[in-house]
Scaffold this motif. Structure first.
Motif, mmCIF file in Angstrom:
data_model
loop_
_atom_site.group_PDB
_atom_site.id
_atom_site.type_symbol
_atom_site.label_atom_id
_atom_site.label_comp_id
_atom_site.label_asym_id
_atom_site.label_seq_id
_atom_site.Cartn_x
_atom_site.Cartn_y
_atom_site.Cartn_z
ATOM 1 N N GLU A 15 -9.902 22.357 -28.845
ATOM 2 C CA GLU A 15 -9.954 22.412 -27.245
ATOM 3 C C GLU A 15 -11.709 22.966 -27.199
ATOM 4 O O GLU A 15 -12.075 22.610 -26.071
ATOM 5 C CB GLU A 15 -9.151 23.458 -26.807
ATOM 6 N N PHE A 16 -12.061 23.355 -28.019
ATOM 7 C CA PHE A 16 -13.807 23.935 -27.887
ATOM 8 C C PHE A 16 -14.746 23.242 -28.737
ATOM 9 O O PHE A 16 -15.743 23.450 -28.874
ATOM 10 C CB PHE A 16 -13.775 25.459 -28.579
ATOM 11 N N GLY A 17 -14.288 21.783 -29.079
ATOM 12 C CA GLY A 17 -15.021 20.882 -29.676
ATOM 13 C C GLY A 17 -15.340 21.216 -31.237
ATOM 14 O O GLY A 17 -16.386 20.976 -31.790
ATOM 15 N N CYS A 18 -14.669 22.197 -31.940
ATOM 16 C CA CYS A 18 -14.779 22.509 -33.019
ATOM 17 C C CYS A 18 -13.976 21.732 -34.091
ATOM 18 O O CYS A 18 -13.075 21.256 -33.899
ATOM 19 C CB CYS A 18 -14.189 24.140 -33.064
ATOM 20 N N SER A 19 -14.401 21.565 -35.353
ATOM 21 C CA SER A 19 -13.910 20.602 -36.066
ATOM 22 C C SER A 19 -12.871 21.459 -37.094
ATOM 23 O O SER A 19 -11.935 20.627 -37.443
ATOM 24 C CB SER A 19 -15.002 20.027 -37.451
ATOM 25 N N CYS A 20 -12.871 22.630 -36.851
ATOM 26 C CA CYS A 20 -11.570 23.487 -37.507
ATOM 27 C C CYS A 20 -11.659 24.750 -37.250
ATOM 28 O O CYS A 20 -12.564 25.232 -36.397
ATOM 29 C CB CYS A 20 -12.246 23.417 -39.279
ATOM 30 N N GLU A 21 -10.724 25.708 -37.607
ATOM 31 C CA GLU A 21 -10.688 26.957 -37.143
ATOM 32 C C GLU A 21 -11.719 27.813 -37.484
ATOM 33 O O GLU A 21 -12.228 28.645 -36.885
ATOM 34 C CB GLU A 21 -9.352 27.750 -37.604
#
Length: 163
Positions: free
Chosen positions: A56-62
């Protein structure tokens, strides 16, 4: 792991896990308050990942999201992040090559040919390498841990990999 592989690992872009370790290390170097702030922000990021989706935040992973929760502190608190990241990468390469550390500056490897000691002269703020192999000369006066590590790899490689 070969010397070539270690150099490739050192040159590879940092992982999010390495960046998280580095921001903690950088904060630790500047004081307890900064370390507390970094840990608190990382904990918030970890908590968010229990009920949010990193995509949701444009991140590839946690881990990217978690790091992002604390990354603003690098500039705000003037954390020595780049220096800490270089240390983290060297530490991980050393561990992969069978070297062990004391949690500070000294690293050792008992291998009679490829091992030795990599440490910092705290009075001079320089790094040095002592090899177990008596045919390899002591190397000293390196400005950073990374510079000393690269020199160690080059000296060992020159004798054992290309000979």
């Amino acid at each position: 792991m070969s010397i070539e592989t270690a150099l490739k690992q050192l040159e590879a872009p940092a992982t999010w896990a390495e960046k998280i370790l580095a921001i903690k290390l950088a904060a630790e170097k500047t004081g307890k308050h900064d370390l507390h702030l970094v840990k608190r922000c990382l904990a918030v990021g970890e908590e968010h990942m229990t009920y949010k989706d990193h995509t949701e935040f444009g991140c590839s992973c946690e881990l990217q999201y978690i790091f992002g929760e604390a990354s603003h502190l690098i500039e705000e608190r003037d954390l020595p992040f780049d220096e800490a990241l270089a240390e983290v990468k060297v530490d991980q390469c050393l561990a992969t090559l069978g070297w062990s550390g004391n949690g500070g500056t000294m690293f050792c490897n008992a291998d009679p040919q490829l091992g030795g000691i990599l440490d910092q002269n705290r009075q001079l703020s320089t790094w040095f390498v002592v090899f177990n192999d008596p045919d390899l000369n002591l190397k000293e006066d390196y400005k950073t841990r990374e510079e000393a590590f690269r020199a160690l790899l080059e000296v060992v490689d020159a004798k054992y990999q290309t000979a």
